[in-house]
Design a protein around this motif. Sequence first.
Motif, PDB file in Angstrom:
ATOM      1  N   LEU A 139       0.833  -1.203   0.000  1.00  0.00           N
ATOM      2  CA  LEU A 139       0.000   0.000   0.000  1.00  0.00           C
ATOM      3  C   LEU A 139       0.865   1.250   0.000  1.00  0.00           C
ATOM      4  CD1 LEU A 139      -2.866  -1.045   2.449  1.00  0.00           C
ATOM      5  CD2 LEU A 139      -2.777  -1.224  -0.048  1.00  0.00           C
ATOM      6  N   ASN A 140       2.022   1.174   0.649  1.00  0.00           N
ATOM      7  CA  ASN A 140       2.955   2.305   0.610  1.00  0.00           C
ATOM      8  C   ASN A 140       3.467   2.543  -0.812  1.00  0.00           C
ATOM      9  OD1 ASN A 140       2.814   2.952   3.340  1.00  0.00           O
ATOM     10  ND2 ASN A 140       4.481   1.574   3.893  1.00  0.00           N
ATOM     11  N   ILE A 141       3.741   1.460  -1.531  1.00  0.00           N
ATOM     12  CA  ILE A 141       4.140   1.606  -2.932  1.00  0.00           C
ATOM     13  C   ILE A 141       3.002   2.252  -3.726  1.00  0.00           C
ATOM     14  CG2 ILE A 141       4.725   0.378  -5.056  1.00  0.00           C
ATOM     15  CD1 ILE A 141       6.135  -1.723  -3.333  1.00  0.00           C
ATOM     16  N   GLY A 142       1.788   1.780  -3.479  1.00  0.00           N
ATOM     17  CA  GLY A 142       0.625   2.349  -4.160  1.00  0.00           C
ATOM     18  C   GLY A 142       0.505   3.848  -3.937  1.00  0.00           C
ATOM     19  N   ALA A 143       0.774   4.285  -2.705  1.00  0.00           N
ATOM     20  CA  ALA A 143       0.703   5.711  -2.387  1.00  0.00           C
ATOM     21  C   ALA A 143       1.768   6.505  -3.144  1.00  0.00           C
ATOM     22  CB  ALA A 143       0.860   5.918  -0.887  1.00  0.00           C
ATOM     23  N   GLU A 144       2.898   5.852  -3.407  1.00  0.00           N
ATOM     24  CA  GLU A 144       4.018   6.531  -4.077  1.00  0.00           C
ATOM     25  C   GLU A 144       3.844   6.609  -5.589  1.00  0.00           C
ATOM     26  OE1 GLU A 144       6.801   3.868  -2.402  1.00  0.00           O
ATOM     27  OE2 GLU A 144       7.243   5.128  -0.667  1.00  0.00           O
ATOM     28  N   ILE A 145       3.013   5.740  -6.151  1.00  0.00           N
ATOM     29  CA  ILE A 145       2.828   5.732  -7.618  1.00  0.00           C
ATOM     30  C   ILE A 145       1.358   5.907  -7.981  1.00  0.00           C
ATOM     31  CG2 ILE A 145       4.881   4.330  -8.030  1.00  0.00           C
ATOM     32  CD1 ILE A 145       2.940   1.926  -8.469  1.00  0.00           C
ATOM     33  N   GLN A 146       0.650   6.685  -7.199  1.00  0.00           N
ATOM     34  CA  GLN A 146      -0.787   6.864  -7.404  1.00  0.00           C
ATOM     35  C   GLN A 146      -1.134   7.185  -8.853  1.00  0.00           C
ATOM     36  OE1 GLN A 146      -3.123   9.094  -4.492  1.00  0.00           O
ATOM     37  NE2 GLN A 146      -1.310   9.206  -3.179  1.00  0.00           N
ATOM     38  N   LYS A 147      -2.206   6.541  -9.313  1.00  0.00           N
ATOM     39  CA  LYS A 147      -2.779   6.761 -10.649  1.00  0.00           C
ATOM     40  C   LYS A 147      -1.844   6.356 -11.785  1.00  0.00           C
ATOM     41  CE  LYS A 147      -5.919  10.372  -9.033  1.00  0.00           C
ATOM     42  NZ  LYS A 147      -6.395  11.767  -9.178  1.00  0.00           N
ATOM     43  N   THR A 148      -0.835   5.564 -11.474  1.00  0.00           N
ATOM     44  CA  THR A 148      -0.004   5.011 -12.542  1.00  0.00           C
ATOM     45  C   THR A 148      -0.873   4.172 -13.467  1.00  0.00           C
ATOM     46  OG1 THR A 148       2.067   4.991 -11.313  1.00  0.00           O
ATOM     47  CG2 THR A 148       1.819   3.317 -13.007  1.00  0.00           C
ATOM     48  N   GLU A 149      -0.611   4.264 -14.753  1.00  0.00           N
ATOM     49  CA  GLU A 149      -1.466   3.612 -15.744  1.00  0.00           C
ATOM     50  C   GLU A 149      -1.474   2.089 -15.609  1.00  0.00           C
ATOM     51  OE1 GLU A 149      -1.970   3.344 -20.607  1.00  0.00           O
ATOM     52  OE2 GLU A 149      -0.743   4.919 -19.717  1.00  0.00           O
ATOM     53  N   ASN A 150      -0.286   1.484 -15.533  1.00  0.00           N
ATOM     54  CA  ASN A 150      -0.201   0.021 -15.464  1.00  0.00           C
ATOM     55  C   ASN A 150       0.732  -0.407 -14.339  1.00  0.00           C
ATOM     56  OD1 ASN A 150      -1.813  -0.770 -17.854  1.00  0.00           O
ATOM     57  ND2 ASN A 150      -0.226   0.354 -18.965  1.00  0.00           N
TER      58      ASN A 150
ATOM     59  N   ASN B 147      -5.640  -0.166 -13.486  1.00  0.00           N
ATOM     60  CA  ASN B 147      -5.171  -1.280 -14.306  1.00  0.00           C
ATOM     61  C   ASN B 147      -4.188  -2.176 -13.549  1.00  0.00           C
ATOM     62  OD1 ASN B 147      -6.662  -0.623 -16.617  1.00  0.00           O
ATOM     63  ND2 ASN B 147      -5.126   0.860 -17.275  1.00  0.00           N
ATOM     64  N   CYS B 148      -4.303  -2.210 -12.240  1.00  0.00           N
ATOM     65  CA  CYS B 148      -3.466  -3.102 -11.435  1.00  0.00           C
ATOM     66  C   CYS B 148      -3.862  -4.552 -11.714  1.00  0.00           C
ATOM     67  CB  CYS B 148      -3.649  -2.790  -9.951  1.00  0.00           C
ATOM     68  SG  CYS B 148      -2.600  -3.790  -8.874  1.00  0.00           S
ATOM     69  N   LYS B 149      -2.866  -5.369 -12.055  1.00  0.00           N
ATOM     70  CA  LYS B 149      -3.119  -6.769 -12.396  1.00  0.00           C
ATOM     71  C   LYS B 149      -2.108  -7.672 -11.701  1.00  0.00           C
ATOM     72  CE  LYS B 149      -4.926  -5.462 -16.944  1.00  0.00           C
ATOM     73  NZ  LYS B 149      -4.766  -5.580 -18.413  1.00  0.00           N
ATOM     74  N   ILE B 150      -2.396  -8.971 -11.730  1.00  0.00           N
ATOM     75  CA  ILE B 150      -1.512  -9.952 -11.094  1.00  0.00           C
ATOM     76  C   ILE B 150      -0.925 -10.867 -12.159  1.00  0.00           C
ATOM     77  CG2 ILE B 150      -1.362 -11.828  -9.415  1.00  0.00           C
ATOM     78  CD1 ILE B 150      -3.864 -10.622  -8.062  1.00  0.00           C
ATOM     79  N   ARG B 151       0.374 -11.121 -12.042  1.00  0.00           N
ATOM     80  CA  ARG B 151       1.068 -12.028 -12.964  1.00  0.00           C
ATOM     81  C   ARG B 151       1.583 -13.257 -12.222  1.00  0.00           C
ATOM     82  NH1 ARG B 151       4.564  -7.651 -15.964  1.00  0.00           N
ATOM     83  NH2 ARG B 151       3.311  -7.222 -17.811  1.00  0.00           N
ATOM     84  N   ASN B 152       1.753 -14.322 -12.995  1.00  0.00           N
ATOM     85  CA  ASN B 152       2.418 -15.557 -12.540  1.00  0.00           C
ATOM     86  C   ASN B 152       1.594 -16.413 -11.595  1.00  0.00           C
ATOM     87  OD1 ASN B 152       4.624 -14.644 -14.012  1.00  0.00           O
ATOM     88  ND2 ASN B 152       5.703 -13.858 -12.216  1.00  0.00           N
ATOM     89  N   LEU B 153       0.279 -16.207 -11.550  1.00  0.00           N
ATOM     90  CA  LEU B 153      -0.536 -17.091 -10.710  1.00  0.00           C
ATOM     91  C   LEU B 153      -0.682 -18.448 -11.367  1.00  0.00           C
ATOM     92  CD1 LEU B 153      -3.391 -14.799  -9.378  1.00  0.00           C
ATOM     93  CD2 LEU B 153      -1.494 -15.793  -8.113  1.00  0.00           C
TER      94      LEU B 153
ATOM     95  N   LYS C  32      -7.134  -5.207  -4.910  1.00  0.00           N
ATOM     96  CA  LYS C  32      -8.392  -4.484  -4.670  1.00  0.00           C
ATOM     97  C   LYS C  32      -8.139  -3.183  -3.903  1.00  0.00           C
ATOM     98  CE  LYS C  32     -13.086  -5.322  -2.861  1.00  0.00           C
ATOM     99  NZ  LYS C  32     -13.170  -4.290  -1.789  1.00  0.00           N
ATOM    100  N   LEU C  33      -7.302  -3.257  -2.884  1.00  0.00           N
ATOM    101  CA  LEU C  33      -6.999  -2.076  -2.075  1.00  0.00           C
ATOM    102  C   LEU C  33      -6.235  -1.034  -2.890  1.00  0.00           C
ATOM    103  CD1 LEU C  33      -5.982  -3.829   1.264  1.00  0.00           C
ATOM    104  CD2 LEU C  33      -8.032  -2.438   0.871  1.00  0.00           C
ATOM    105  N   LEU C  34      -5.329  -1.483  -3.730  1.00  0.00           N
ATOM    106  CA  LEU C  34      -4.567  -0.559  -4.567  1.00  0.00           C
ATOM    107  C   LEU C  34      -5.476   0.149  -5.565  1.00  0.00           C
ATOM    108  CD1 LEU C  34      -1.391  -2.742  -5.259  1.00  0.00           C
ATOM    109  CD2 LEU C  34      -1.485  -0.651  -3.894  1.00  0.00           C
ATOM    110  N   LYS C  35      -6.402  -0.580  -6.129  1.00  0.00           N
ATOM    111  CA  LYS C  35      -7.343   0.020  -7.078  1.00  0.00           C
ATOM    112  C   LYS C  35      -8.245   1.037  -6.397  1.00  0.00           C
ATOM    113  CE  LYS C  35      -7.860  -3.454 -10.716  1.00  0.00           C
ATOM    114  NZ  LYS C  35      -8.846  -4.249 -11.476  1.00  0.00           N
ATOM    115  N   GLU C  36      -8.757   0.676  -5.249  1.00  0.00           N
ATOM    116  CA  GLU C  36      -9.740   1.515  -4.565  1.00  0.00           C
ATOM    117  C   GLU C  36      -9.124   2.762  -3.938  1.00  0.00           C
ATOM    118  OE1 GLU C  36     -12.898  -2.020  -3.264  1.00  0.00           O
ATOM    119  OE2 GLU C  36     -11.551  -1.124  -1.775  1.00  0.00           O
ATOM    120  N   ASN C  37      -7.914   2.619  -3.394  1.00  0.00           N
ATOM    121  CA  ASN C  37      -7.334   3.702  -2.603  1.00  0.00           C
ATOM    122  C   ASN C  37      -6.335   4.587  -3.346  1.00  0.00           C
ATOM    123  OD1 ASN C  37      -8.721   2.947  -0.212  1.00  0.00           O
ATOM    124  ND2 ASN C  37      -7.247   1.316   0.129  1.00  0.00           N
TER     125      ASN C  37
END
Length: 237
Positions: free
Chosen positions: A178-189, A231-237, A221-226
């Motif tokens: 979430l700290n990373i999310g706060a640092e790159i808010q509204k990043t496209e991908n 366009n936050c996605k998950i890889r390698n699942l 979900k938290l990164l998208k909402e907050n």
Amino acid sequence: MQFKGLEKTSLIEWPEKAVAVAYTGGCNFRCPFCQNQDLVLNPEKLPTISEEEIINYIDSRKKWLDGLMVTGGEPSIHPSLFNFADKVKEKKLDFGTETNGTNPKIIEKFLKENLIDRVALDIKAPLRWKKYKKATGTNDKKLLKKIKKTIKIIRNSNISYEFRTTVVPKLLEKEDMLNIGAEIQKTENYYLQQFVPENTLDKEYENLEPYSEEKLKEIKKLLKENYGLKNCKIRNL
């Protein structure tokens, strides 16, 4: 310029494009969870592919390839990367690179000369020295300032780009993400990459259990909402 590997076709590195992927040897980080152990520690022991071979291959596959991504290791530690990119662009192909962000000058130069079409930047941890030092195995505090500058340069550019983080349990908790999310808010991908405990630099990391799919989806979900990372996605699942 010399390379240590070539993936002839990838549909993952560059959304909606088919590209070849060339691997450089050597890196200025020692991330304990890194899976490219030989590329980082012993590149001289790996077979070498010349830049001429790479250029000739992608030129011969123009009908099927859109361009080339260069990854590593860390491509930006090689001064000849810029001249190599120029040769790729001369073939009327797109050029991109993956990077840890520690060389903002080369990204600025690429952009100034219109020689780059995509950058994928790995954000290893929240942009705080204690966290980054542990995640990257480096003692050079100046590199974090350079990474922040590279992130800003990329975000202010008009090229295709993505940021991504390998979510390693021993290094990153939900709060860190979430700290990373706060640092790159509204990043496209922005991509969350599932950690795979195989062939790691630090063998202790091979004993770690990756986060569950549910945990990663919760973080997404938290990164998208907050933080507006739509366009936050998950890889390698």
